[in-house]
Scaffold this motif. Structure first.
Motif, short mmCIF file in Angstrom:
data_model
loop_
_atom_site.label_atom_id
_atom_site.label_comp_id
_atom_site.label_asym_id
_atom_site.label_seq_id
_atom_site.Cartn_x
_atom_site.Cartn_y
_atom_site.Cartn_z
N HIS A 1 46.21 38.78 29.17
CA HIS A 1 45.35 39.10 30.30
C HIS A 1 45.50 38.03 31.38
O HIS A 1 45.54 36.83 31.09
CB HIS A 1 43.88 39.16 29.85
CG HIS A 1 42.94 39.55 30.94
ND1 HIS A 1 42.71 40.86 31.28
CD2 HIS A 1 42.19 38.79 31.79
CE1 HIS A 1 41.85 40.90 32.29
NE2 HIS A 1 41.52 39.66 32.62
N ASP A 2 45.60 38.47 32.62
CA ASP A 2 45.75 37.60 33.80
C ASP A 2 47.09 36.88 33.86
O ASP A 2 47.24 35.91 34.62
CB ASP A 2 44.60 36.60 33.94
CG ASP A 2 43.35 37.24 34.55
OD1 ASP A 2 43.45 38.36 35.09
OD2 ASP A 2 42.27 36.61 34.49
N ASP B 1 43.51 41.13 37.02
CA ASP B 1 42.48 41.59 37.96
C ASP B 1 42.00 40.43 38.83
O ASP B 1 41.79 39.32 38.34
CB ASP B 1 41.32 42.27 37.25
CG ASP B 1 40.88 41.58 35.97
OD1 ASP B 1 41.34 40.45 35.69
OD2 ASP B 1 40.08 42.17 35.22
N SER C 1 39.54 34.38 38.07
CA SER C 1 38.59 34.36 36.96
C SER C 1 37.70 35.60 36.94
O SER C 1 37.06 35.88 35.92
CB SER C 1 37.71 33.10 37.05
OG SER C 1 36.97 33.08 38.25
N ASN D 1 36.79 39.34 36.39
CA ASN D 1 37.31 40.42 35.55
C ASN D 1 36.53 41.70 35.81
O ASN D 1 35.34 41.66 36.13
CB ASN D 1 37.19 40.06 34.06
CG ASN D 1 38.07 38.88 33.68
OD1 ASN D 1 39.20 38.76 34.13
ND2 ASN D 1 37.53 37.99 32.85
#
Length: 363
Positions: A112-113, A148, A164, A166
């Motif tokens: 994620h990210d 995101d 940071s 989400n």
């Protein structure tokens, strides 16, 4: 007939026309006066299973968008592979589905990210308030990994992404028509299905569910890298210096330039609970286009002279504008480093746009 006299008149008219400043018009492909694409999103009461299948009746009923085009628009060739989107909504959720034609489905990023656009990816850009600031970006790859971001204001205006952030309670699924990371076969493509809670898109604002006719700005992008099969893997093609070749950027509504972070160029998303609703552009959106033209011309002026123009005449623009039969007054206040432009019909709301690309209303 006096041929010499007629030719003299034609030459004089040509000289005069060339000497006149253009009045509130531009011819570039990224003109703010060029309408972006639009989509009427239908309401659903059906429970949708987020599995990438799109098998529900309501998914089958709604239309796909037109196929994606190059980010720069008609001046570039059409994409080699097709991409299209369809959408639904209910009072709590925005549903987005995308279908990407792809003979070699591959992905590498697993967290994620991660910076997902280093893989082939699909990207969503959403401005719920349509003010050019406080918008959201969601990227996804074929592994269903999400990147995101919340962007307070565009990068061109000194903004920075809040990584940071989400999408709270986001649901997403990928369905591959083929096999991922297997160069030995030929795939048909991959399908994305996503359920985005509407509340997650109201950071710092009280949540208000869309109503009939609500209008958002939205766009979609597909990042596609040129690859070759090497040692059993899909590898990005590189230039003579060893750098990756530039990616392709294919979008729903063309931006006119290679940059997704110009929200004024995004498409329109009109919410409806009625079938067969035809898209209707609100009058204020026509007014905003003229403010964006001032913005564009002011940025060009600042780039050339190191300061903003202090009046519309310096920009070759007219303060009186007839928009769909209504007289509008365009005004501008400016210093060397700041400006605010306004537009209003007599007795109507005044729409403001400043040098940071922020739209807002005042009575």
């Amino acid at each position: 007939m006096n041929l010499c006299k007629d030719l003299s008149i034609l030459v004089l008219l040509l000289i005069v026309s060339l000497s006149l400043p253009a009045q509130n018009s531009v011819k570039s492909n990224d003109s703010p006066l060029k309408l972006p694409k639009s989509y009427v999103i239908q309401h659903t009461q059906q429970a949708l299973k987020i599995d990438g299948g799109l098998n529900e009746v309501d998914w089958q009923k709604v239309q796909w968008t037109s196929d994606f085009v190059d980010i720069e628009g008609a001046k570039k060739p059409s994409p080699a592979l097709k991409t299209k989107v369809k959408m639904l909504w209910n009072d709590s959720t925005l549903f987005i589905a995308a279908r990407l034609e792809e003979p070699q489905v591959w992905a590498t990023l697993m967290n994620h990210d991660d910076i997902i656009y280093y893989d082939n990816d699909f990207e969503i850009f959403i401005d719920p308030h349509g003010n050019g600031h406080n918008y959201f970006e969601i990227e996804i790859n074929a592994f269903n990994k999400i990147f995101d971001l919340f962007i307070p204001k565009p990068y061109r205006n000194g903004g920075d992404a809040l990584i940071s952030w989400n999408v709270a309670n986001l649901k997403s699924a990928i369905k591959v028509d083929g096999t991922i990371n297997n160069p030995a076969d030929v795939d048909k493509g991959w399908t994305i299905e996503m359920a985005i809670p509407l509340k997650s898109l109201y950071l710092g604002h009280p949540f208000k569910a869309p109503k009939e006719g609500s209008l958002w700005r939205i766009n979609f992008s597909r990042v596609q890298w040129d690859t070759k099969i090497s040692h059993g893997k899909n590898m990005k093609l590189k230039d003579a210096s060893g750098k990756d070749l530039p990616e392709h950027n294919w979008v729903w509504s063309p931006q006119g330039l290679i940059n997704m972070h110009y929200p004024e160029h995004w498409g329109y998303l009109q919410f409806s609970k009625n079938e067969n609703t035809v898209f209707n552009l609100p009058y204020v959106e026509r007014q905003k286009q003229h403010l964006w033209l001032i913005y564009k011309n002011q940025k060009k002026h600042h780039g050339k002279f190191g300061k903003y123009a202090t009046n519309l005449k310096e920009l070759g623009m007219n303060g009186q504008q007839n928009i769909e039969g209504k007289e509008n007054l365009l005004q501008m206040q400016a210093t060397d480093h700041q400006f605010t432009a306004t537009i209003a019909v007599k007795g109507g709301k005044v729409i403001h746009l400043n040098e940071e690309g922020l739209l807002y209303f005042k009575k």
